[in-house]
Motif scaffolding. Structure first.
Motif, PDB file in Angstrom:
ATOM      1  N   ASN A  79       7.622   9.005  -0.891  1.00  0.00           N
ATOM      2  CA  ASN A  79       8.594   8.264  -1.693  1.00  0.00           C
ATOM      3  C   ASN A  79       8.703   6.812  -1.237  1.00  0.00           C
ATOM      4  N   ALA A  80       7.650   6.275  -0.608  1.00  0.00           N
ATOM      5  CA  ALA A  80       7.718   4.900  -0.107  1.00  0.00           C
ATOM      6  C   ALA A  80       6.339   4.262  -0.161  1.00  0.00           C
ATOM      7  N   PHE A  81       6.340   2.960  -0.261  1.00  0.00           N
ATOM      8  CA  PHE A  81       5.132   2.176  -0.063  1.00  0.00           C
ATOM      9  C   PHE A  81       5.444   1.095   0.974  1.00  0.00           C
ATOM     10  N   CYS A  82       4.425   0.555   1.573  1.00  0.00           N
ATOM     11  CA  CYS A  82       4.647  -0.386   2.676  1.00  0.00           C
ATOM     12  C   CYS A  82       4.059  -1.752   2.353  1.00  0.00           C
ATOM     13  N   ILE A  83       4.647  -2.758   2.965  1.00  0.00           N
ATOM     14  CA  ILE A  83       4.110  -4.119   2.894  1.00  0.00           C
ATOM     15  C   ILE A  83       3.167  -4.291   4.078  1.00  0.00           C
ATOM     16  N   GLN A  84       1.889  -4.480   3.798  1.00  0.00           N
ATOM     17  CA  GLN A  84       0.889  -4.606   4.858  1.00  0.00           C
ATOM     18  C   GLN A  84       0.752  -6.039   5.353  1.00  0.00           C
ATOM     19  N   LEU A  85       0.861  -6.972   4.453  1.00  0.00           N
ATOM     20  CA  LEU A  85       0.637  -8.378   4.798  1.00  0.00           C
ATOM     21  C   LEU A  85       1.532  -9.223   3.907  1.00  0.00           C
ATOM     22  N   PHE A  86       2.208 -10.195   4.520  1.00  0.00           N
ATOM     23  CA  PHE A  86       3.114 -11.040   3.744  1.00  0.00           C
ATOM     24  C   PHE A  86       3.119 -12.439   4.339  1.00  0.00           C
ATOM     25  N   CYS A  87       3.031 -13.429   3.454  1.00  0.00           N
ATOM     26  CA  CYS A  87       3.114 -14.814   3.887  1.00  0.00           C
ATOM     27  C   CYS A  87       3.575 -15.651   2.703  1.00  0.00           C
ATOM     28  N   ILE A  88       4.372 -16.692   2.985  1.00  0.00           N
ATOM     29  CA  ILE A  88       4.873 -17.543   1.909  1.00  0.00           C
ATOM     30  C   ILE A  88       5.133 -18.938   2.458  1.00  0.00           C
ATOM     31  N   ASP A  89       4.929 -19.902   1.644  1.00  0.00           N
ATOM     32  CA  ASP A  89       5.206 -21.289   2.028  1.00  0.00           C
ATOM     33  C   ASP A  89       6.689 -21.441   2.348  1.00  0.00           C
ATOM     34  N   GLU A  90       6.989 -22.174   3.417  1.00  0.00           N
ATOM     35  CA  GLU A  90       8.381 -22.273   3.863  1.00  0.00           C
ATOM     36  C   GLU A  90       9.297 -22.911   2.830  1.00  0.00           C
ATOM     37  N   SER A 148       0.844  -1.195   0.000  1.00  0.00           N
ATOM     38  CA  SER A 148       0.000   0.000   0.000  1.00  0.00           C
ATOM     39  C   SER A 148       0.879   1.243   0.000  1.00  0.00           C
ATOM     40  N   SER A 149       0.386   2.309  -0.587  1.00  0.00           N
ATOM     41  CA  SER A 149       1.107   3.578  -0.604  1.00  0.00           C
ATOM     42  C   SER A 149       0.748   4.449   0.589  1.00  0.00           C
ATOM     43  N   ASP A 150      -0.092   3.947   1.476  1.00  0.00           N
ATOM     44  CA  ASP A 150      -0.520   4.709   2.653  1.00  0.00           C
ATOM     45  C   ASP A 150       0.515   4.537   3.762  1.00  0.00           C
ATOM     46  N   VAL A 151       1.324   5.566   3.990  1.00  0.00           N
ATOM     47  CA  VAL A 151       2.424   5.502   4.963  1.00  0.00           C
ATOM     48  C   VAL A 151       2.351   6.727   5.868  1.00  0.00           C
ATOM     49  N   ASN A 152       2.507   6.514   7.163  1.00  0.00           N
ATOM     50  CA  ASN A 152       2.524   7.617   8.135  1.00  0.00           C
ATOM     51  C   ASN A 152       3.968   8.099   8.280  1.00  0.00           C
ATOM     52  N   TYR A 153       4.361   9.024   7.419  1.00  0.00           N
ATOM     53  CA  TYR A 153       5.756   9.478   7.399  1.00  0.00           C
ATOM     54  C   TYR A 153       6.131  10.226   8.670  1.00  0.00           C
ATOM     55  N   LYS A 154       5.231  11.004   9.193  1.00  0.00           N
ATOM     56  CA  LYS A 154       5.544  11.794  10.381  1.00  0.00           C
ATOM     57  C   LYS A 154       5.847  10.894  11.564  1.00  0.00           C
ATOM     58  N   LEU A 155       5.022   9.875  11.765  1.00  0.00           N
ATOM     59  CA  LEU A 155       5.237   8.959  12.881  1.00  0.00           C
ATOM     60  C   LEU A 155       6.563   8.206  12.725  1.00  0.00           C
ATOM     61  N   LEU A 156       6.820   7.712  11.528  1.00  0.00           N
ATOM     62  CA  LEU A 156       8.056   6.963  11.311  1.00  0.00           C
ATOM     63  C   LEU A 156       9.275   7.840  11.512  1.00  0.00           C
ATOM     64  N   ASN A 157       9.205   9.089  11.053  1.00  0.00           N
ATOM     65  CA  ASN A 157      10.342   9.992  11.190  1.00  0.00           C
ATOM     66  C   ASN A 157      10.588  10.348  12.650  1.00  0.00           C
TER      67      ASN A 157
END
Length: 1283
Positions: A433-444, A246-255
């Motif tokens: 200038n960033a996008f975030c990974i919201q959810l990630f899963c992969i077979d081992e 997602s392109s929804d990023v809280n830049y102020k909080l992260l900074n």
């Protein structure tokens, strides 16, 4: 990783792949066949394992080795320079895509007969999985040789170039990744993928299902839009992995929570960006500072530009984020102060008085802005100290009383915690200038290819340069994160997530390392312009370009990393000239077989800088430095902050520390050089240099990942237990703890310049001395919060420091210990005739009043430095009277310090309270009598059996001018210029309040179980602060009865069960069916410099304090061996030999210095190991133990590896078979009866068995091997062939 590789017709056999260890060599040799030597030549297997960048071994469930392969980063051809193989191969083969980043060479392979194909296939798959960047495995086949069919099925001949017939001496075969572990196909997710992906999610966690329902995944996929995309990895038409971005990023909080300066706050550049701190305004007048409230000042913390550390943000604004070269290493804002040794004593005391409450992040985060401490002392602190020194010296010239008042005022102003400026946080106004990974899963099965998602992810947001992901602290680091850069949290940050960043330039595979050239200078200058000491780096680069070596002839090498024709990294190394010193003073042999590395293969890393965008390639950069420089090992020293500037400036603080391993220092033998003469070790071993911590990396570590642990482990208290615990965690070579934090009023011990007088003011437990603290350098791995724990919020899992600063934790360790407290007067009017039996108030109660200005409680080196500064400038100068209240060992050291500083002995009164225990601090009548005689001879007044009654006859005052005491007899009144309190140690009141208010069980002390747990599973306790639960029925036993360092290491061992994958995991407190407390083995040690100039050492068995008179009355006590008397020749030395003829207690009291470290090694040794000590003593051959234990024969006993040698011999004897079904240990146990000693015939029978079984011969052989291998430390012993 498990697989089945059994040949046809053989039952399936599950095998596991693991890293090869040197002890596997004998079993690997058993697999060698004739074809092995034909294909790979005759090789030294241990040497192959030692220098391979990747060595893989396959074992079955019985731990039987089935196959082995060793991979190098260059071909196994003597005619080809490892640094030039790419050009050589390119001249013969079509290999434009081949590079050192994506290639490895198979140098050795063996397998069990019948398993060759299966082992080769599984090892290849393992290699591709272990190193995701590798796409080609090469096999160099000698001329007229063809690999056996099983290998030829996996490796195919390479295509030759159009104009060449290939090399004459060999042919090269290649194995491609896509045939074994192909790159995953990534596409946009479809709703139909739900059925494939749901089982994968449910295997990991059912939280999402429980929270959002059974169809959360299909709903998420349907919700895709321009701001949110879902991707899947597909193999043979089935989805095996999922990523939501997602392109929804809280830049102020992260900074605000993370040091994002090197990444420009994850935003595009904008002209209005504020990236540097504005010019500091003029400070307020000193009068205003002196009136500030002490408590509120202490609650301040400093970080960012205000911190004493490697600076918060780059000084210059970054340009276009698309330009790789602009992402330079963060500014290392080190303060430059020489810290010269000539003034170290004075400055170390003054610095301690001018200290501020602050937060000092660890040095290993040097690649991130504002995240690491300084290599040098803080210049601003030093200037403030200098100014205050001048004021105090001017004040001291006035008349006595006025000068005293003035000096106290100045001292108070110095120790006040001034308000610190608010932490600077850059402000960015550019586009996202960033996008975030919201959810990630992969077979081992495919998790090692997780990085394949990123290329597709960046195509979804082509205008964004950064991909970020946040994960909870307790989530283990998964393979995808290994490609990301962990961002250092700001201090303090309460966000319960870790932030990882990936720049799209990391997708580029043109990262190339090569020797530097003259044309690189401008690119390097641009790269390191914000790195402190970059002038010295550039100077070394110029020297390299000019002569390739220093003026003294030392080899100099410089390497640059290049991507997109931009310089993104620089490293400068020299040949390691002090390798003998390193080998003898550090345990580098924990990581290498020293004899397999040539002298010129050891390198010394001086400078290293890498663009943070490429931090995930840091280990590859180091691997290339080793290959191109023809090195196998690199070393980097880290000096303490007080080291002379001329020494420190030869290095810059590197960003590769997390990729290196810290090397433990070695305890050194104190040699009697006057007796050894030409038989002493070489000068290279005996050389005295400034102490430093050593960090190391070698070829086999470059592709060995560390297990990253982000759990927030907070330690409260810099006690020996706490330091031992932190050292044990930080020095786990296969683990990387990112969030170790220490909370302590005065930070880590050993941070001030060495001051012998200061160190002697306190007794020592010989756990950590000043030099050892410098050689451990915990500031590299531990964040330090300066202050006191005042609140524990168990629900929110935070600790509040100084009622202001919040420090979150996942695991809290409380080991504050006990400290000397301000004594509380009993408020008795001595004129009323009250005695100690009728006191209205207990002398043990807490004191809650204002601390008098001239009252000191000395608990650590900081307190000692403050007191010494005051003694030197006030007490001695005006010869005021001093009262030392207490009868502890520290009280005696205080008296000696006062005398040593020049205070007349008749100005000192030692007032000792009635004994609280039956055992004195010495527990030896000879030592007690010697101390009494020494004090009387000096002229010190001694008063025994007195409790403090009043200060200043009950009148209020800001300082102690007189003190009155009560006893069983007449009262006592003494004039006082300074009051030193050593009455009793107790738990700090702030710590008690925090513990008690948090509802942790407190029963006089913090209550714990045998595994350190309190009644909160997230909180542990250790040290003298604690006591065991009553269920153990061991109320008298506490951690105070044991060696503090050993307790700390044991605590770390218990904690590692939760984090270390190599040990059995534990999810919670263990069951205790027997309710037994742990027993520790290391001795309790006390050392001190006592009145009369006596050096004192006492080493005893850990346990309860029992009067010596009671001990000697026991039938199984053993015997005492004594030589000499205190103050005479020879000096007093007492050895207690227990019933088993082993040394159980050592007591030394001598006016001449003696090697304490040597004497401590005698503990636990059998008298036979000490050259038949008992028989020699009984025959009158030993008249002076000091001289006896300084003889050359005894030096091997003091060797730091002698204990390991004894364990090796014990293991040999225990496992030695004397018959088909009986070991030597079984035979001994068969003959032993607890009540009846062995008869002479039984002893003879055992000795005959011992000799005939071969044990005697094996022990002699191992002894000679021990002496030979450690000959650089033990040249005084003859070896076979010498005589």
């Amino acid at each position: 990783m498990s697989a089945t590789i059994a040949p046809e017709g053989v039952p399936p056999e599950v095998v596991n792949a693991r890293r090869t260890e040197s002890i596997d060599a004998p079993y690997i040799l058993k697999l060698v066949q004739n074809s092995t030597a034909t294909l790979f030549g005759r090789v030294n297997v241990v040497n192959i394992i030692e220098k391979a960048v990747l060595a893989v071994t396959l074992v079955n469930d019985k731990d039987e080795i089935l196959g082995h392969a060793a991979f190098f980063d260059y071909p196994n051809l003597d005619s080809v320079d490892p640094a030039e193989w790419e050009n050589w191969m390119g001249s013969y083969y079509d290999c434009k895509k081949v590079s050192s980043l994506n290639s490895l060479f198979l140098h050795y392979f063996v397998a069990k007969t019948g398993y060759v194909h299966g082992c080769a296939r599984e090892i290849i798959r393992t290699a591709f999985n272990a190193v995701p960047d590798v796409h080609y495995l090469f096999l160099v086949v000698p001329k007229n040789v063809y690999p056996e069919a099983e290998i030829a099925d996996l490796f195919k001949p390479m295509n030759k170039g159009e104009t060449t017939s290939g090399p004459l001496e060999c042919a090269i075969f290649v194995c491609h990744r896509h045939k074994h572990v192909p790159v995953l196909h990534i596409r946009h997710a479809r709703v139909e993928d739900h059925d494939d992906l749901t089982p994968i999610f449910n295997r990991h966690s059912d939280m999402l299902k429980m929270t959002y329902g059974d169809y959360f995944l299909s709903e998420l996929i349907e919700a895709q839009d321009e701001n949110m995309n879902c991707l899947v990895s597909e193999v043979d038409g089935t989805a095996y992995g999922f990523m939501s971005i997602s392109s929804d990023v809280n830049y102020k909080l992260l900074n605000e929570c993370f040091e994002l300066g090197p990444f420009h706050g994850l935003q595009k550049s904008h002209p209005d960006d504020i990236t540097t701190l504005a010019k500091t305004p003029t400070p307020p007048p000193k009068e205003e500072l002196e009136t500030q409230d002490r408590t509120s000042s202490r609650a301040s913390s400093k970080s960012g530009e205000a911190s004493k550390g490697i600076g918060a943000e780059p000084e210059t604004k970054r340009g276009d984020a698309n330009k790789i070269g602009e992402g330079t290493p963060a500014k290392t804002d080190e303060k430059k102060e020489s810290g010269s040794k000539q003034s170290s004593r004075r400055s170390s005391r003054a610095d301690s008085m001018a200290s501020e409450t602050k937060i000092k992040p660890r040095l290993s985060d040097a690649n991130m802005g504002g995240s690491s401490g300084s290599l040098l002392s803080d210049k601003n602190d030093a200037e403030a100290v200098t100014e205050t020194l001048k004021e105090m010296e001017a004040a001291s010239r006035r008349d006595s009383q006025a000068s005293q008042e003035s000096a106290f005022g100045s001292s108070r102003a110095m120790t006040q915690m001034t308000k610190l400026p608010k932490r600077f946080v850059p402000t960015y106004y550019g586009d996202p200038n960033a996008f975030c990974i919201q959810l990630f899963c992969i077979d081992e099965r495919y998790e090692m290819r997780s990085v394949d998602f990123l290329a597709k992810a960046f195509t979804c947001f082509p205008d964004r340069d950064f991909c970020i992901i946040t994960v909870p602290h307790l989530v283990p680091e998964f393979p995808l994160l290994q490609e990301f850069v962990r961002i250092t949290p700001r201090c303090p940050s309460t966000l319960s997530q870790e932030l990882y960043v990936f720049h799209k330039s990391g997708l580029l595979k043109d990262f190339m390392v090569r020797p530097a050239c003259t044309n690189d200078y401008s690119g390097v200058e641009k790269l390191v312009k914000n790195v402190d000491l970059h002038e010295n780096l550039l100077k070394d680069l110029q020297q390299y370009n000019r002569a390739r070596r220093d003026n003294d002839g030392t080899e100099l090498q410089a390497f640059v990393a290049e991507s997109q024709k931009q310089i993104v990294g620089i490293a400068i190394i020299r040949r390691e000239e002090d390798i003998e010193y390193l080998r003898s003073h550090y345990n580098i042999e924990d990581f290498i077989y020293f004899n397999h590395h040539k002298r010129d293969e050891h390198g010394h890393l001086h400078h290293y800088a890498l663009n943070p965008v490429f931090s995930h390639l840091s280990k590859h950069f180091l691997k290339e430095i080793l290959r191109l420089g023809h090195k196998t090992c690199l070393y980097y020293p880290l000096y303490p902050p007080y080291t002379d500037k001329s020494v420190v400036e030869k290095h810059s603080l590197i960003g590769a520390l997390p990729n290196m391993v810290p090397v433990r220092h070695r305890r050194q033998i104190v040699y009697p050089l006057d007796k050894l003469r030409h038989n002493s070790p070489s000068d290279r071993v005996l050389n005295q240099v400034d102490p430093y911590a050593l960090n190391h990396i070698n070829r086999k570590l470059t592709l060995e990942p560390k297990v990253t642990i982000n759990a927030r482990i907070v330690v409260v208290g810099a006690s020996d237990v706490g330091i031992g615990f932190l050292e044990a965690l930080a020095y786990c070579p296969h683990l990387r703890f990112n969030n170790l934090t220490l909370i302590s009023p005065h930070g880590l011990p050993g941070e001030m310049a060495k001051d012998e007088q200061r160190d002697l003011m306190l007794s020592t437990g010989h756990c950590f001395n000043h030099t050892e603290a410098a050689m451990i350098a915990l500031r590299t791995w531990v964040n330090v919060v300066y202050g006191k724990m005042t609140v524990i919020d168990r629900k929110k899992k935070v600790v509040i420091v100084n009622n202001d600063t919040v420090v979150p934790y996942d695991h809290l360790v409380i080991c504050t210990g006990q400290q000397y407290q301000i004594p509380a007067p009993t408020d008795v009017n001595v004129s009323s005739g009250v005695t100690n039996d009728t006191l209205p108030n207990s002398p043990d109660r807490r004191y809650f009043g204002v601390k008098p200005k001239n009252l000191f409680t000395i608990n650590d080196e900081y307190d000692a430095a403050v007191a010494l500064y005051w003694i030197e400038n006030i007490l001695v100068k005006y010869q005021k009277k001093a009262i030392v209240y207490g009868s502890t060992l520290d009280a005696y050291t205080c008296v000696q310090t006062l005398v040593s500083m020049g205070l007349a002995a008749d100005k000192i009164s030692m007032v000792q309270p009635p004994p609280a225990y039956e055992v004195s601090c010495f527990n030896n009548p000879v030592v007690e009598e010697a101390m009494l005689d020494a004090l009387k001879e000096l002229g010190v007044d001694i008063y025994e059996g007195y409790y403090l009654a009043q200060w200043n006859d009950g009148k209020e005052s800001t300082e102690v001018k007189s003190a009155t005491f009560t006893s069983q007899r007449s009262p006592l009144r003494l004039d006082c210029g300074v009051f030193f309190s050593y009455y009793k140690k107790a738990v700090d009141y702030d710590a008690f309040r925090a513990i008690n208010d948090a509802c942790l069980v407190y029963d006089g002390k913090l209550v714990i179980d045998a595994y350190f747990h309190t009644n909160d599973v997230a909180i542990r306790g250790a040290g003298s602060l604690t006591k065991f639960q009553r269920k153990y029925h061991a109320d008298k036993w506490t951690h105070a009865n044991f060696n503090s360092k050993e307790v700390g290491v044991h605590l770390a061992t218990e904690m590692l069960h939760q984090f270390d994958p190599t040990v059995d995991p534990q999810s919670g407190p263990q069951e205790e069916p027997l309710n037994l407390i742990p027993i520790y083995r290391l001795p309790k040690i006390k050392g001190a410099f006592l009145p009369g100039g006596y050096h004192y050492l006492h080493v005893s068995k850990p346990g309860l304090d029992v009067s010596l008179q009671i001990q000697t009355a026991q039938s199984d006590y053993g015997q005492d061996l004594v030589t000499g008397k205190p103050g005479q020749s020879p000096e007093f030395f007492c050895l207690h030999i227990n019933q088993y003829k082993s040394v159980q207690t050592i007591t030394c009291l001598s006016k001449k210095p003696f090697p304490s470290n040597n004497m401590i090694c005698l503990y636990g040794l059998h008298e036979k190991s000490l050259n038949n000590l008992l028989s020699r003593f009984d025959e009158g051959l030993i008249t002076d133990f000091y001289s006896y234990f300084q003889e050359a024969w005894c030096l091997a006993v003091y060797h730091d590896r002698f204990a390991d040698f004894r364990d090796e011999l014990r293991e040999l004897l225990i496992t030695r078979q004397v018959s088909e079904h009986q070991t030597l240990e079984d035979k001994v146990r068969e003959l032993i009866d607890e009540d009846i000693p062995l008869s002479e015939s039984q002893r003879k029978e055992l000795f005959d068995i011992y000799s005939k079984s071969g044990s005697k011969r094996d022990i002699e052989t191992r002894l000679l091997n021990f002496l030979t291998y450690n000959y650089y430390h033990l040249p005084m012993y003859a070896k076979p062939g010498m005589v």
